[in-house]
Write an enzyme that holds these catalytic residues in place. Structure first.
Site, PDB file in Angstrom:
ATOM      1  CE  LYS A   1      -0.064  -0.453   4.960  1.00 48.32           C
ATOM      2  NZ  LYS A   1      -0.823  -0.838   6.147  1.00 48.32           N
TER       3      LYS A   1
ATOM      4  NE  ARG B   1      -6.690   0.454  11.786  1.00 50.30           N
ATOM      5  CZ  ARG B   1      -5.486   0.324  11.253  1.00 50.30           C
ATOM      6  NH1 ARG B   1      -4.613   1.330  11.290  1.00 50.30           N
ATOM      7  NH2 ARG B   1      -5.112  -0.793  10.677  1.00 50.30           N
TER       8      ARG B   1
ATOM      9  CG  HIS C   1      -3.650  -4.415  11.873  1.00 55.17           C
ATOM     10  ND1 HIS C   1      -2.624  -4.979  11.141  1.00 55.17           N
ATOM     11  CD2 HIS C   1      -3.287  -3.129  12.086  1.00 55.17           C
ATOM     12  CE1 HIS C   1      -1.694  -4.059  10.915  1.00 55.17           C
ATOM     13  NE2 HIS C   1      -2.070  -2.937  11.485  1.00 55.17           N
TER      14      HIS C   1
ATOM     15  NE  ARG D   1      -2.672  -8.180   7.574  1.00 51.45           N
ATOM     16  CZ  ARG D   1      -3.312  -8.519   8.697  1.00 51.45           C
ATOM     17  NH1 ARG D   1      -3.970  -9.660   8.759  1.00 51.45           N
ATOM     18  NH2 ARG D   1      -3.309  -7.711   9.742  1.00 51.45           N
TER      19      ARG D   1
ATOM     20  CE1 TYR E   1      11.374  32.153   2.695  1.00 55.84           C
ATOM     21  CE2 TYR E   1      11.390  29.764   2.639  1.00 55.84           C
ATOM     22  CZ  TYR E   1      11.173  30.979   2.017  1.00 55.84           C
ATOM     23  OH  TYR E   1      10.753  31.003   0.704  1.00 55.84           O
TER      24      TYR E   1
ATOM     25  CB  CYS F   1      12.860  26.067   1.577  1.00 55.93           C
ATOM     26  SG  CYS F   1      14.068  27.102   2.429  1.00 55.93           S
ATOM     27  CG  MET F   2       7.491  23.649  -1.372  1.00 51.23           C
ATOM     28  SD  MET F   2       6.250  24.581  -2.271  1.00 51.23           S
ATOM     29  CE  MET F   2       5.327  25.310  -0.945  1.00 51.23           C
ATOM     30  CG  ASP F   3      10.587  24.205  -4.100  1.00 54.84           C
ATOM     31  OD1 ASP F   3       9.696  23.338  -4.196  1.00 54.84           O
ATOM     32  OD2 ASP F   3      10.357  25.430  -4.128  1.00 54.84           O
TER      33      ASP F   3
HETATM   34  C1  LIG Z   1      -0.044  -1.886   6.653  1.00 56.67           C
HETATM   35  C2  LIG Z   1      -0.606  -3.139   7.127  1.00 56.67           C
HETATM   36  C3  LIG Z   1       0.226  -4.200   7.506  1.00 56.67           C
HETATM   37  C4  LIG Z   1       1.732  -4.094   7.522  1.00 56.67           C
HETATM   38  O1  LIG Z   1       2.191  -3.485   8.706  1.00 56.67           O
HETATM   39  P1  LIG Z   1       3.758  -3.341   8.979  1.00 56.67           P
HETATM   40  O2  LIG Z   1       3.839  -2.861  10.369  1.00 56.67           O
HETATM   41  O3  LIG Z   1       4.268  -2.338   8.000  1.00 56.67           O
HETATM   42  O4  LIG Z   1       4.365  -4.660   8.768  1.00 56.67           O
HETATM   43  C5  LIG Z   1      -0.375  -5.382   7.855  1.00 56.67           C
HETATM   44  N1  LIG Z   1      -1.715  -5.519   7.853  1.00 56.67           N
HETATM   45  C6  LIG Z   1      -2.545  -4.523   7.518  1.00 56.67           C
HETATM   46  C7  LIG Z   1      -4.012  -4.731   7.531  1.00 56.67           C
HETATM   47  C8  LIG Z   1      -2.025  -3.294   7.155  1.00 56.67           C
HETATM   48  O5  LIG Z   1      -2.852  -2.300   6.817  1.00 56.67           O
END
Ligand SMILES: *Cc1c(COP(=O)(O)O)cnc(C)c1O
Length: 376
Positions: free
Chosen positions: A37, A135, A167, A223, A266, A313-315
């Site tokens: 992601k 969550r 999770h 995951r 700045y 700065c921004m850039d």
């Molecule tokens: C992002 C995410 C992970 C991975 O988490 P890490 O701490 O980066 O390993 C696992 N499961 C879900 C549902 C996530 O959204």
């Protein structure tokens, strides 16, 4: 002709593949869903996904459905799970394109069932249990209702209940009491689903921290996200032999001598104490360099660490080289694996009071990603 760009994030795809190999060894027996992601935490969605599959991952995971659809557009046919369910997404397309969906509430189940009816095939779903993060997902009697409704939808051919997932909230804090509580709750919630008639292919709970440090939380599939990219999910326990994949570089845009007493950037929050050499580095907060890193973060330039002089700065930002030599166009390493004297993303995170995730993920789209070893 190879154009030299003033700044780039170099991504070592071999490192990502190697990190997956390490995770497979650690998570013996569990399959790996590579979490890609947010542009693979800034490393590049398709490139990182390819590298993770090469390293032995058998699933891809994203947050948003649009990310999963982009993986399909890029040609990935591997099992892909979209983890974040929000109303009004194009679920029919998801079903038609064989994307697994996470379902943590009845309203979402209903939306997915309607999508499956129009797509003319069963949606593959993973039921999301809230085991203590508070969550996404269902808990208590909502869980039982969700499981019952999903199995009813399965009986009528609208969905296939492929998995149960949850999770972890505190896996990065070794020994945190929430870990055992969540593993226990997950086990019970999986049992409820199975006793009610679910024929699950996968049960999954662990992020990187769980995959690396919690054998009791691995179940069938883990995951990992951050660990794929070589950054530690549990800084208190060290680096786990992971190899950071991203090296952020920029070429000095301008190098000049400045007299003692020169206010820099700045607000003049930095002032030279003697005649010195200043260099302009052509990336800023518009590229994801944290402004909170003003007068704080270090970069590696001209053979040594230098602290950012004055405000980001921004850039662009400025560094003070003293009497050391640096030519315009010379490469400056902002962060990387740390082999050449540069800070790591973890060091930047520590200095800023954040996590390495944020450092790499926020590197903006204006910074080109380069894959020096080629695609995997
Ligand atoms: C992002 C995410 C992970 C991975 O988490 P890490 O701490 O980066 O390993 C696992 N499961 C879900 C549902 C996530 O959204």
């Amino acid at each position: 002709m190879v154009m030299k760009v003033p700044a780039e994030a170099r991504v070592d795809l071999e490192a990502i593949a190697g990190n997956v190999g390490m995770l497979r060894e650690r998570a013996r027996g569990a399959e790996i869903m590579a979490m890609v992601k947010a542009e693979a935490y800034g490393h590049g969605l398709a490139e990182a996904a390819g590298a993770a599959l090469r390293g032995g991952a058998t699933w891809l995971g994203v947050a948003k459905l649009a990310e999963a659809l982009r993986l399909r557009d890029a040609g990935f046919t591997v099992r892909t799970l979209s983890c974040l369910g929000v109303p009004g997404e194009p679920y029919e397309q998801a079903v038609a394109r064989d994307i697994d969906l996470t379902v943590g509430a009845l309203w979402l189940l209903e939306e997915v069932v309607r999508a499956a009816e129009s797509a003319g095939r069963a949606a593959r779903i993973h039921l999301k249990a809230d085991t203590g993060m508070s969550r996404g997902g269902a808990r208590g009697s909502d869980w039982e209702e969700l499981v019952d409704a999903a199995l009813k939808a399965e009986a009528s051919g609208r969905v296939r209940v492929v998995g149960v997932m949850s999770h972890l909230a505190c896996a990065d804090e070794p020994g945190h009491p929430a870990i055992a509580a969540q593993v226990g709750a997950f086990t019970e919630m999986v049992e409820y689903a199975e006793h009610t008639g679910a024929r699950l292919e996968v049960r999954h709970l662990s992020n990187s921290a769980g995959a690396l440090t919690l054998p009791q939380a691995r179940f069938d599939l883990v995951r990992p996200g951050i660990a794929l990219y070589g950054l530690t999910p549990v800084p208190a326990l060290g680096g786990f032999g992971l190899r950071p994949a991203m090296t952020m570089v920029a070429d000095a845009a301008l190098v000049k001598r400045a007299p003692a007493g020169s206010g820099v950037s700045y607000g003049h929050t930095y002032r030279t104490t003697r005649e010195t050499t200043l260099a302009v580095v052509p990336v800023g907060y518009g590229d994801g360099i944290p402004r909170h890193g003003s007068n704080l973060l270090e970069v590696f330039a001209g053979g040594a660490r230098r602290t950012i002089a004055g405000r980001v700065c921004m850039d662009q930002f400025v560094i003070d080289l003293g009497d050391d030599a640096l030519s315009a166009g010379e490469e400056i390493i902002l962060f990387g694996p740390g082999d050449r004297g540069e800070p790591t993303a973890q060091e930047w995170a520590d200095a800023l009071g954040t996590i390495s995730y944020e450092i790499v993920t926020r590197i903006g789209s204006r910074v080109p990603r380069a894959y020096p070893g080629g695609a995997l």
